[in-house]
Design a protein around this motif. Structure first.
Motif, mmCIF file in Angstrom:
data_model
loop_
_atom_site.group_PDB
_atom_site.id
_atom_site.type_symbol
_atom_site.label_atom_id
_atom_site.label_comp_id
_atom_site.label_asym_id
_atom_site.label_seq_id
_atom_site.Cartn_x
_atom_site.Cartn_y
_atom_site.Cartn_z
ATOM 1 N N TYR A 66 0.836 -1.202 0.000
ATOM 2 C CA TYR A 66 0.000 0.000 0.000
ATOM 3 C C TYR A 66 0.871 1.253 0.000
ATOM 4 N N PHE A 67 0.465 2.230 -0.795
ATOM 5 C CA PHE A 67 1.196 3.496 -0.832
ATOM 6 C C PHE A 67 1.161 4.167 0.536
ATOM 7 N N THR A 68 0.054 3.999 1.248
ATOM 8 C CA THR A 68 -0.053 4.570 2.596
ATOM 9 C C THR A 68 1.055 4.056 3.503
ATOM 10 N N SER B 190 4.603 5.247 2.134
ATOM 11 C CA SER B 190 4.885 6.667 2.350
ATOM 12 C C SER B 190 5.114 6.961 3.823
ATOM 13 N N ASN B 191 4.391 6.285 4.704
ATOM 14 C CA ASN B 191 4.601 6.491 6.138
ATOM 15 C C ASN B 191 5.948 5.939 6.591
ATOM 16 N N TYR C 62 5.153 12.865 -0.596
ATOM 17 C CA TYR C 62 4.409 11.599 -0.639
ATOM 18 C C TYR C 62 3.365 11.506 0.467
ATOM 19 N N THR D 60 -0.693 11.199 0.243
ATOM 20 C CA THR D 60 -1.447 10.187 0.987
ATOM 21 C C THR D 60 -2.611 10.817 1.731
ATOM 22 N N HIS E 229 -3.175 8.878 7.889
ATOM 23 C CA HIS E 229 -3.806 9.735 6.886
ATOM 24 C C HIS E 229 -4.090 11.162 7.342
#
Length: 213
Positions: free
Chosen positions: A41-43, A46-47, A81, A85, A112
């Motif tokens: 997952y991009f979430t 990115s985190n 990024y 998100t 988020h």
């Protein structure tokens, strides 16, 4: 002031780590869990980039020297990024019904909302960063582009977000969404570069002391 900035960044990094671990632990209970999916997952990615960037930023701010250019570029990319998100989730996904019983609500808020807000403010407010060149905007596109290509190459095996569901939306619509992602990254990246030219709070500046009365 340097110590205060470092403490804030470490605290934010710890919040990311705790949220990732909590969500990962809960996702392990899902019979359909797969390691490559969770970290696909991009979430999450990115985190994790932000976590690394915050720790690097906390370390460099404690040194009384100009931070290396690569560390500032890392923070700039991480800011781009994580801002993406936050925007995508809050504008497109937050209102959609979720049928995933394994989502940890507070962790989702950290991923988020809390971390995107903090990282953007950190980049805007703290001036331990040099002016970023405009070519950085195009460099920011590399990671999301590779991520999208990998996701689409996997096809129906992994559809992390509904706007990338080729089977439901069709290739043309998904292509438009991908173009929208590219435009969004470019716009956010341009704002990040522009903000690097601002100087609000310098960690090198001592905190003024009140004189006794």
């Amino acid at each position: 002031m340097r110590a205060s900035v470092a403490v804030l960044r470490v605290a934010a990094a710890v919040a990311v780590l705790v949220a990732v671990v909590a969500q990962w632990e809960n996702s392990l209970r899902d019979p359909g869990y797969r390691f490559v999916d969770f970290f696909g997952y991009f979430t999450i990615q990115s985190n994790l980039i932000v976590l690394f960037a915050l720790l690097v930023g906390a370390s460099t701010v404690l040194r009384r020297a100009t931070p290396p250019r690569w560390t500032v570029a890392l923070r700039a990319g991480a800011t781009t990024y994580i801002a993406l998100t936050g925007l995508v989730f809050n504008l497109l996904l937050a209102g959609l019904p979720s049928d995933d019983p394994y989502t940890v609500g507070w962790a989702s808020d950290v991923f988020h909302r809390v971390i995107p807000l903090y990282v953007v403010l950190d980049w805007l407010v703290f001036a331990d960063r040099g002016r970023q060149p405009w070519r950085r905007v195009w460099q920011f596109l590399a990671f999301p582009l590779v991520w999208v290509v990998v996701v689409l190459a996997r096809g129906a095996d992994f559809v992390p977000y509904p706007f990338l569901d080729v089977a439901t939306l069709g290739g043309g619509v998904v292509a438009l969404w991908c173009a929208g992602i590219a435009v969004s990254v470019t716009a956010i990246g341009a704002l990040v570069v522009t903000a690097s030219r601002l100087r609000l709070l310098d960690p090198d500046r001592p905190v003024p002391q009140r004189s006794g009365s």
